[in-house]
Design a protein around this motif. Structure first.
Motif, PDB file in Angstrom:
ATOM      1  N   SER A   6       0.748  -1.279  -0.116  1.00 33.01           N
ATOM      2  CA  SER A   6      -0.070   0.131   0.273  1.00 33.01           C
ATOM      3  C   SER A   6       1.045   1.069   0.108  1.00 33.01           C
ATOM      4  CB  SER A   6      -0.825  -0.002   1.197  1.00 33.01           C
ATOM      5  OG  SER A   6      -0.302  -0.003   2.304  1.00 33.01           O
ATOM      6  N   PRO A   9       2.977   1.256  -4.118  1.00 35.28           N
ATOM      7  CA  PRO A   9       2.141   0.379  -5.106  1.00 35.28           C
ATOM      8  C   PRO A   9       2.674   0.376  -6.420  1.00 35.28           C
ATOM      9  CG  PRO A   9       1.360   2.925  -4.758  1.00 35.28           C
ATOM     10  CD  PRO A   9       2.270   2.641  -3.814  1.00 35.28           C
ATOM     11  N   ASN A  10       3.927   1.180  -6.738  1.00 30.86           N
ATOM     12  CA  ASN A  10       4.459   1.107  -8.125  1.00 30.86           C
ATOM     13  C   ASN A  10       5.610   0.262  -8.095  1.00 30.86           C
ATOM     14  OD1 ASN A  10       2.622   2.711  -9.428  1.00 30.86           O
ATOM     15  ND2 ASN A  10       3.684   4.710  -8.654  1.00 30.86           N
ATOM     16  N   ARG A  38      -7.715  -6.516  -1.991  1.00 29.65           N
ATOM     17  CA  ARG A  38      -8.349  -4.999  -2.658  1.00 29.65           C
ATOM     18  C   ARG A  38      -7.377  -4.009  -2.615  1.00 29.65           C
ATOM     19  NH1 ARG A  38     -13.382  -5.587   1.001  1.00 29.65           N
ATOM     20  NH2 ARG A  38     -14.853  -6.405  -0.311  1.00 29.65           N
ATOM     21  N   LYS A  40      -3.771  -2.400  -4.342  1.00 27.34           N
ATOM     22  CA  LYS A  40      -3.382  -2.207  -5.728  1.00 27.34           C
ATOM     23  C   LYS A  40      -2.044  -2.323  -5.604  1.00 27.34           C
ATOM     24  CE  LYS A  40      -7.483  -1.368  -7.372  1.00 27.34           C
ATOM     25  NZ  LYS A  40      -8.482  -2.351  -7.671  1.00 27.34           N
ATOM     26  N   PRO A  41      -1.275  -3.378  -6.213  1.00 25.85           N
ATOM     27  CA  PRO A  41      -1.864  -4.507  -6.808  1.00 25.85           C
ATOM     28  C   PRO A  41      -2.454  -5.475  -5.632  1.00 25.85           C
ATOM     29  CG  PRO A  41       0.634  -4.827  -6.567  1.00 25.85           C
ATOM     30  CD  PRO A  41       0.001  -3.375  -6.427  1.00 25.85           C
ATOM     31  N   PRO A  42      -3.407  -6.208  -5.842  1.00 29.55           N
ATOM     32  CA  PRO A  42      -4.061  -7.264  -5.075  1.00 29.55           C
ATOM     33  C   PRO A  42      -2.840  -8.135  -4.582  1.00 29.55           C
ATOM     34  CG  PRO A  42      -5.221  -7.286  -6.933  1.00 29.55           C
ATOM     35  CD  PRO A  42      -4.171  -6.427  -7.404  1.00 29.55           C
ATOM     36  N   LYS A  45      -2.123 -11.606  -6.131  1.00 34.18           N
ATOM     37  CA  LYS A  45      -1.401 -11.608  -7.402  1.00 34.18           C
ATOM     38  C   LYS A  45      -0.133 -11.549  -7.363  1.00 34.18           C
ATOM     39  CE  LYS A  45      -5.087 -10.306 -10.266  1.00 34.18           C
ATOM     40  NZ  LYS A  45      -4.977 -11.428 -11.161  1.00 34.18           N
TER      41      LYS A  45
END
Length: 86
Positions: A6, A9-10, A38, A40-42, A45
């Protein structure tokens, strides 16, 4: 791990959890909780599970040559944490 994802995120990297084989279901359950799914990214994944005994076996087989291994060998023994709906 959720904090890392979180706050950055990048950041493109694979995450791995190494745990005893008998904790596999618990790890998958926790990784797939809605709060983590939820992100980003989950988290399911990008996070993969490595059974401890499997990692130990691989490292013992490689022996002192471990310093020559590319990190990708970890991905070969890791399992996806994404739910299997089939």
């Amino acid at each position: 791990m959720a904090d890392l994802v979180s706050m950055q995120p990048n950041l493109k990297l694979d995450l791995f959890i190494v745990a005893p084989d008998e904790r596999r279901e618990k790890v998958f359950y926790e990784i797939n909780r809605p709060a983590f799914a939820r992100l980003k990214p989950p988290l399911p994944k990008i996070c993969r599970f490595i059974p401890y005994l499997e990692l130990k076996k691989e490292v013992e087989q490689i022996g002192n040559r471990i310093r020559y291994m590319r990190p990708e060998f970890i991905s070969e023994i890791a399992e996806s944490c994404e739910p299997d709906y089939t």
